[in-house]
Design an enzyme around this catalytic site. Structure first.
Site, PDB file in Angstrom:
ATOM      1  N   ASP A  68       0.767  -1.003  -0.084  1.00  7.02           N
ATOM      2  CA  ASP A  68      -0.089  -0.372  -0.029  1.00  7.02           C
ATOM      3  C   ASP A  68       0.961   1.080  -0.197  1.00  7.02           C
ATOM      4  OD1 ASP A  68      -2.898   0.625   0.382  1.00  7.02           O
ATOM      5  OD2 ASP A  68      -2.959   1.937   1.320  1.00  7.02           O
ATOM      6  N   THR A  69       1.396   2.022  -0.409  1.00  2.48           N
ATOM      7  CA  THR A  69       1.232   3.414  -1.189  1.00  2.48           C
ATOM      8  C   THR A  69       0.287   4.694  -0.759  1.00  2.48           C
ATOM      9  OG1 THR A  69       3.000   2.221  -2.799  1.00  2.48           O
ATOM     10  CG2 THR A  69       2.605   4.763  -2.769  1.00  2.48           C
TER      11      THR A  69
HETATM   12  P1  IMP Z   1      -1.450   1.787  -3.963  1.00  2.41           P
HETATM   13  O1  IMP Z   1      -1.697   1.425  -2.487  1.00  2.41           O
HETATM   14  O2  IMP Z   1      -0.447   1.286  -5.029  1.00  2.41           O
HETATM   15  O3  IMP Z   1      -2.852   0.921  -4.525  1.00  2.41           O
HETATM   16  O4  IMP Z   1      -1.351   3.098  -4.292  1.00  2.41           O
HETATM   17  C1  IMP Z   1      -2.624   4.579  -3.931  1.00  2.41           C
HETATM   18  C2  IMP Z   1      -2.187   5.793  -4.566  1.00  2.41           C
HETATM   19  O5  IMP Z   1      -1.140   6.614  -4.509  1.00  2.41           O
HETATM   20  C3  IMP Z   1      -2.250   5.470  -6.342  1.00  2.41           C
HETATM   21  O6  IMP Z   1      -3.523   4.945  -6.743  1.00  2.41           O
HETATM   22  C4  IMP Z   1      -1.850   6.257  -6.991  1.00  2.41           C
HETATM   23  O7  IMP Z   1      -2.393   7.588  -6.959  1.00  2.41           O
HETATM   24  C5  IMP Z   1      -0.418   6.577  -5.983  1.00  2.41           C
HETATM   25  N1  IMP Z   1       0.769   6.042  -5.988  1.00  2.41           N
HETATM   26  C6  IMP Z   1       0.938   4.726  -5.950  1.00  2.41           C
HETATM   27  N2  IMP Z   1       1.588   4.433  -6.112  1.00  2.41           N
HETATM   28  C7  IMP Z   1       2.547   5.619  -7.257  1.00  2.41           C
HETATM   29  C8  IMP Z   1       3.683   6.110  -7.641  1.00  2.41           C
HETATM   30  O8  IMP Z   1       4.673   5.291  -8.032  1.00  2.41           O
HETATM   31  N3  IMP Z   1       3.563   6.774  -8.755  1.00  2.41           N
HETATM   32  C9  IMP Z   1       2.507   8.228  -8.799  1.00  2.41           C
HETATM   33  N4  IMP Z   1       1.278   7.614  -7.816  1.00  2.41           N
HETATM   34  C10 IMP Z   1       1.582   6.401  -7.333  1.00  2.41           C
END
Ligand code: IMP
Length: 190
Positions: A68-69
């Site tokens: 999760d990011t």
């Molecule tokens: P997730 O948890 O990886 O799905 O990330 C959540 C949200 O963070 C994504 O929908 C993107 O908007 C943003 N995000 C995650 N990783 C990246 C990246 O490497 N570059 C740009 N935006 C990111």
């Protein structure tokens, strides 16, 4: 070794596959016929990663890792953070998210930000977490066409370019996700 990577995001799968050693065979959610939305209801990035890994283990029986990011902007007290994907609404529209963020930063001098990835690995009935951070800043207007999400407005520390102007292998060397994956791989190699 077979491991599920709990993601539907092909960009991420490509990024991680490029870093994981070849003796680790990654299975996607499609490979295990998981088509439902995995719950992500925690108020923290770490909590969401753990929730997703646990869900796969409990419902599909596979050892698994989930990430999760969030993008954390200092002057906005860590916003959008855990809400990064749906910052501008449920449509999860990357352009709308970036526009909202640029708007909120109008007139602000401090544009420091960081991407934070937490990977939760559910293996041998235990959960391990790995954190990767990439520091940088939010530029004033979108630049570049590569990558996804907030890439066109995030410039990593030490670079003039945004993530969306860097080639995938360059982003992979320095990104939050790459750093978290590196820790995961070191752990798996031990
Ligand atoms: P997730 O948890 O990886 O799905 O990330 C959540 C949200 O963070 C994504 O929908 C993107 O908007 C943003 N995000 C995650 N990783 C990246 C990246 O490497 N570059 C740009 N935006 C990111």
């Amino acid at each position: 070794m077979k491991l599920v990577f709990a993601t539907n995001n092909l960009n991420k799968l490509k990024e991680v596959q490029a870093i994981v050693p070849s003796h680790i065979q990654l299975l996607s959610l499609a490979d295990i016929n998981c088509t439902e939305d995995i719950p992500e209801t925690s108020p923290t990035i770490e909590g969401n990663a753990i929730q997703k890994a646990q869900y796969i283990k409990e419902h599909y029986g596979y050892d698994c890792f989930a990430d999760d990011t969030g993008l954390e902007v200092q002057v906005l007290d860590g916003e959008p953070g855990v809400y990064s994907a749906r910052y501008a609404g449920e449509a999860k529209d990357a352009n709308a998210n970036m526009d909202k963020l640029l708007d909120k930063l109008k007139g602000k001098e401090n544009r420091d930000a960081q991407f934070k990835t937490v990977i939760a690995l559910y293996i041998n009935e235990k959960i391990e977490t790995f954190i990767g951070i990439c520091e940088g800043s939010i530029v004033h207007q979108k630049k570049g066409a590569l990558g996804f999400g907030y890439d066109p407005i995030f410039s990593p520390k030490g670079y003039q370019e945004t993530f969306a102007e860097l080639q995938l292998d360059e982003k992979n060397r320095i990104s939050h996700r790459a750093r978290a994956v590196k820790k995961l791989v070191e752990f798996l190699n031990d």
